[in-house]
Design a protein around this motif. Structure first.
Motif, PDB file in Angstrom:
ATOM      1  N   VAL A   1       0.833  -1.205   0.000  1.00 49.70           N
ATOM      2  CA  VAL A   1       0.000   0.000   0.000  1.00 49.70           C
ATOM      3  C   VAL A   1       0.869   1.257   0.000  1.00 49.70           C
ATOM      4  O   VAL A   1       0.524   2.262  -0.617  1.00 49.70           O
ATOM      5  N   LYS A   2       2.012   1.189   0.666  1.00 48.57           N
ATOM      6  CA  LYS A   2       2.927   2.337   0.655  1.00 48.57           C
ATOM      7  C   LYS A   2       3.441   2.608  -0.757  1.00 48.57           C
ATOM      8  O   LYS A   2       3.608   3.771  -1.166  1.00 48.57           O
ATOM      9  N   LEU A   3       3.672   1.548  -1.519  1.00 42.18           N
ATOM     10  CA  LEU A   3       4.074   1.710  -2.918  1.00 42.18           C
ATOM     11  C   LEU A   3       2.943   2.337  -3.729  1.00 42.18           C
ATOM     12  O   LEU A   3       3.191   3.210  -4.582  1.00 42.18           O
ATOM     13  N   VAL A   4       1.710   1.934  -3.465  1.00 44.26           N
ATOM     14  CA  VAL A   4       0.553   2.533  -4.143  1.00 44.26           C
ATOM     15  C   VAL A   4       0.443   4.015  -3.786  1.00 44.26           C
ATOM     16  O   VAL A   4       0.147   4.855  -4.650  1.00 44.26           O
ATOM     17  N   GLU A   5       0.689   4.354  -2.529  1.00 44.14           N
ATOM     18  CA  GLU A   5       0.647   5.760  -2.104  1.00 44.14           C
ATOM     19  C   GLU A   5       1.689   6.588  -2.847  1.00 44.14           C
ATOM     20  O   GLU A   5       1.430   7.739  -3.221  1.00 44.14           O
ATOM     21  N   TRP A   6       2.857   6.018  -3.050  1.00 46.14           N
ATOM     22  CA  TRP A   6       3.918   6.707  -3.781  1.00 46.14           C
ATOM     23  C   TRP A   6       3.477   7.023  -5.209  1.00 46.14           C
ATOM     24  O   TRP A   6       3.683   8.127  -5.700  1.00 46.14           O
ATOM     25  N   LEU A   7       2.834   6.068  -5.851  1.00 49.61           N
ATOM     26  CA  LEU A   7       2.385   6.252  -7.237  1.00 49.61           C
ATOM     27  C   LEU A   7       1.225   7.255  -7.326  1.00 49.61           C
ATOM     28  O   LEU A   7       1.210   8.128  -8.196  1.00 49.61           O
ATOM     29  N   THR A   8       0.253   7.147  -6.432  1.00 48.79           N
ATOM     30  CA  THR A   8      -0.899   8.049  -6.489  1.00 48.79           C
ATOM     31  C   THR A   8      -0.500   9.488  -6.153  1.00 48.79           C
ATOM     32  O   THR A   8      -1.093  10.433  -6.672  1.00 48.79           O
TER      33      THR A   8
ATOM     34  N   VAL B   1       3.501  16.321  -2.688  1.00 48.33           N
ATOM     35  CA  VAL B   1       4.960  16.169  -2.704  1.00 48.33           C
ATOM     36  C   VAL B   1       5.459  15.618  -1.367  1.00 48.33           C
ATOM     37  O   VAL B   1       6.349  14.747  -1.326  1.00 48.33           O
ATOM     38  N   ILE B   2       4.895  16.106  -0.269  1.00 44.41           N
ATOM     39  CA  ILE B   2       5.286  15.601   1.057  1.00 44.41           C
ATOM     40  C   ILE B   2       4.985  14.104   1.160  1.00 44.41           C
ATOM     41  O   ILE B   2       5.806  13.317   1.657  1.00 44.41           O
ATOM     42  N   CYS B   3       3.809  13.694   0.679  1.00 41.96           N
ATOM     43  CA  CYS B   3       3.441  12.277   0.725  1.00 41.96           C
ATOM     44  C   CYS B   3       4.336  11.441  -0.185  1.00 41.96           C
ATOM     45  O   CYS B   3       4.671  10.297   0.142  1.00 41.96           O
ATOM     46  N   PHE B   4       4.703  12.003  -1.318  1.00 40.00           N
ATOM     47  CA  PHE B   4       5.624  11.328  -2.228  1.00 40.00           C
ATOM     48  C   PHE B   4       6.962  11.059  -1.543  1.00 40.00           C
ATOM     49  O   PHE B   4       7.495   9.937  -1.587  1.00 40.00           O
ATOM     50  N   LEU B   5       7.498  12.081  -0.877  1.00 41.11           N
ATOM     51  CA  LEU B   5       8.786  11.929  -0.195  1.00 41.11           C
ATOM     52  C   LEU B   5       8.682  11.002   1.012  1.00 41.11           C
ATOM     53  O   LEU B   5       9.563  10.173   1.254  1.00 41.11           O
ATOM     54  N   TYR B   6       7.593  11.141   1.774  1.00 40.75           N
ATOM     55  CA  TYR B   6       7.438  10.287   2.957  1.00 40.75           C
ATOM     56  C   TYR B   6       7.261   8.824   2.556  1.00 40.75           C
ATOM     57  O   TYR B   6       7.771   7.916   3.235  1.00 40.75           O
ATOM     58  N   SER B   7       6.550   8.569   1.467  1.00 40.05           N
ATOM     59  CA  SER B   7       6.367   7.197   0.999  1.00 40.05           C
ATOM     60  C   SER B   7       7.704   6.575   0.616  1.00 40.05           C
ATOM     61  O   SER B   7       7.963   5.404   0.919  1.00 40.05           O
ATOM     62  N   MET B   8       8.551   7.354  -0.048  1.00 42.55           N
ATOM     63  CA  MET B   8       9.877   6.841  -0.406  1.00 42.55           C
ATOM     64  C   MET B   8      10.692   6.536   0.842  1.00 42.55           C
ATOM     65  O   MET B   8      11.381   5.507   0.914  1.00 42.55           O
ATOM     66  N   LEU B   9      10.636   7.434   1.836  1.00 41.80           N
ATOM     67  CA  LEU B   9      11.377   7.210   3.075  1.00 41.80           C
ATOM     68  C   LEU B   9      10.857   5.975   3.805  1.00 41.80           C
ATOM     69  O   LEU B   9      11.646   5.162   4.305  1.00 41.80           O
ATOM     70  N   ALA B  10       9.528   5.835   3.850  1.00 38.48           N
ATOM     71  CA  ALA B  10       8.946   4.679   4.529  1.00 38.48           C
ATOM     72  C   ALA B  10       9.313   3.376   3.818  1.00 38.48           C
ATOM     73  O   ALA B  10       9.614   2.370   4.466  1.00 38.48           O
ATOM     74  N   LEU B  11       9.289   3.396   2.487  1.00 38.51           N
ATOM     75  CA  LEU B  11       9.678   2.200   1.737  1.00 38.51           C
ATOM     76  C   LEU B  11      11.134   1.834   1.996  1.00 38.51           C
ATOM     77  O   LEU B  11      11.485   0.647   2.088  1.00 38.51           O
TER      78      LEU B  11
ATOM     79  N   GLY C   1      -6.732  13.196  -5.479  1.00 36.55           N
ATOM     80  CA  GLY C   1      -6.643  13.724  -4.123  1.00 36.55           C
ATOM     81  C   GLY C   1      -7.496  12.925  -3.149  1.00 36.55           C
ATOM     82  O   GLY C   1      -7.026  12.490  -2.087  1.00 36.55           O
ATOM     83  N   TYR C   2      -8.765  12.699  -3.524  1.00 33.00           N
ATOM     84  CA  TYR C   2      -9.645  11.911  -2.656  1.00 33.00           C
ATOM     85  C   TYR C   2      -9.244  10.439  -2.642  1.00 33.00           C
ATOM     86  O   TYR C   2      -9.389   9.761  -1.609  1.00 33.00           O
ATOM     87  N   LEU C   3      -8.722   9.940  -3.768  1.00 35.30           N
ATOM     88  CA  LEU C   3      -8.239   8.561  -3.790  1.00 35.30           C
ATOM     89  C   LEU C   3      -7.083   8.380  -2.819  1.00 35.30           C
ATOM     90  O   LEU C   3      -7.014   7.373  -2.092  1.00 35.30           O
ATOM     91  N   ASN C   4      -6.178   9.355  -2.784  1.00 35.81           N
ATOM     92  CA  ASN C   4      -5.076   9.306  -1.824  1.00 35.81           C
ATOM     93  C   ASN C   4      -5.583   9.276  -0.399  1.00 35.81           C
ATOM     94  O   ASN C   4      -5.029   8.560   0.449  1.00 35.81           O
ATOM     95  N   MET C   5      -6.633  10.041  -0.125  1.00 34.30           N
ATOM     96  CA  MET C   5      -7.178  10.051   1.233  1.00 34.30           C
ATOM     97  C   MET C   5      -7.634   8.650   1.642  1.00 34.30           C
ATOM     98  O   MET C   5      -7.334   8.177   2.745  1.00 34.30           O
ATOM     99  N   PHE C   6      -8.342   7.961   0.747  1.00 38.64           N
ATOM    100  CA  PHE C   6      -8.835   6.618   1.068  1.00 38.64           C
ATOM    101  C   PHE C   6      -7.688   5.607   1.173  1.00 38.64           C
ATOM    102  O   PHE C   6      -7.708   4.726   2.038  1.00 38.64           O
ATOM    103  N   VAL C   7      -6.698   5.745   0.290  1.00 37.04           N
ATOM    104  CA  VAL C   7      -5.560   4.824   0.336  1.00 37.04           C
ATOM    105  C   VAL C   7      -4.779   4.993   1.638  1.00 37.04           C
ATOM    106  O   VAL C   7      -4.408   4.015   2.301  1.00 37.04           O
ATOM    107  N   TRP C   8      -4.533   6.240   2.017  1.00 35.80           N
ATOM    108  CA  TRP C   8      -3.795   6.488   3.258  1.00 35.80           C
ATOM    109  C   TRP C   8      -4.613   6.080   4.480  1.00 35.80           C
ATOM    110  O   TRP C   8      -4.050   5.628   5.483  1.00 35.80           O
ATOM    111  N   ALA C   9      -5.940   6.235   4.406  1.00 35.88           N
ATOM    112  CA  ALA C   9      -6.784   5.797   5.519  1.00 35.88           C
ATOM    113  C   ALA C   9      -6.710   4.279   5.680  1.00 35.88           C
ATOM    114  O   ALA C   9      -6.655   3.757   6.801  1.00 35.88           O
TER     115      ALA C   9
END
Length: 239
Positions: free
Chosen positions: A19-26, A103-113, A199-207
């Motif tokens: 899911v973290k990889l999906v967050e990075w892509l979205t 952009v913050i979510c993109f960077l955080y997803s990479m760090l988390a991965l 944007g809303y898809l990211n909200m559901f994915v992160w939730a």
């Protein structure tokens, strides 16, 4: 405890890493579909004497329309002199907020991965890592909701300011004269509409990801142990 880097791709096969990889892509699709936008509407002036004139209304990210000159210098349209005119509206705050969160979510997803794939042994052996991950994830869920809603409203403001009614309200010669102003060709805003959807898809994915991160915290493990211990209690012997 060994704290060095140990490459292990198995977390990608589990919901936590996948899911973290999906967050990075979205997140890429979210800021990519909004941040690089540039469009132009063609405004046609029907002068009333059988002659028509056209003008381009150009706008782009971050949509500070009030700073975008619609007409530069003294221009003659339908034999009437028109001074420098800017479009009306400013959606920069909502657009930049949306792109910034993406952009913050993109960077955080990479760090988390990076942590999941190389330092999972450290991540699971400490309380700080999962709890920090869960708190940040929960905050980002809320921020996705706020920024997506703000950008959806900002995008609607951009559409209103660049359509026929918005342009007609901006130009004085379109009011109370025999000149008719109409937007005859609209810029393709499909990517901007897609950005709101992402944007809303990211909200559901992160939730959804918040639940899998929560399962790694000691809060979930303590609750599970407590429930298991309660279930193993023997029933009192009948009297």
């Amino acid at each position: 405890m060994m704290t060095g880097f140990r490459l292990n791709l198995s977390p990608l096969k589990e919901p936590l890493g996948f899911v973290k990889l999906v967050e990075w892509l979205t997140a890429i699709f979210a800021f990519g579909s909004c941040g690089g936008f540039s469009g132009s509407n063609i405004v046609t002036f029907f002068c009333g004497n059988g002659r028509n004139e056209t003008l381009n209304a150009n706008f782009h990210y971050p949509f500070r329309l009030s700073q975008v000159p619609f007409i530069e210098g003294n221009t003659t349209i339908c034999n009437q002199s028109v001074t420098t005119t800017h479009m009306v509206g400013d959606s920069a705050s909502s657009a930049e907020f949306f792109v910034g969160i993406a952009v913050i979510c993109f960077l955080y997803s990479m760090l988390a991965l990076l942590v999941y794939l190389g330092y999972m042994h450290v991540y699971k052996d400490s309380d700080f890592g999962p709890i920090f991950d869960f708190v940040v994830t929960a905050i980002l869920v809320f921020l996705w909701l706020v920024c997506s809603s703000a950008w959806a409203k900002g995008l609607q403001n951009v559409k209103d300011a660049t359509d026929t009614e918005g342009i007609s309200a901006t130009l004085a010669l379109c009011k109370g004269s025999n000149i008719t102003c109409e937007v005859t060709e609209f810029a393709n805003m499909r990517t901007l509409n897609i950005s709101v959807v992402f944007g809303y898809l990211n909200m559901f994915v992160w939730a959804g990801n918040a639940w899998f991160v929560y399962k790694e915290t000691r809060w979930h493990s303590q609750k599970f142990i407590s429930q298991s211990g309660h279930g193993r209690q023997q029933a009192p012997a009948p009297i």
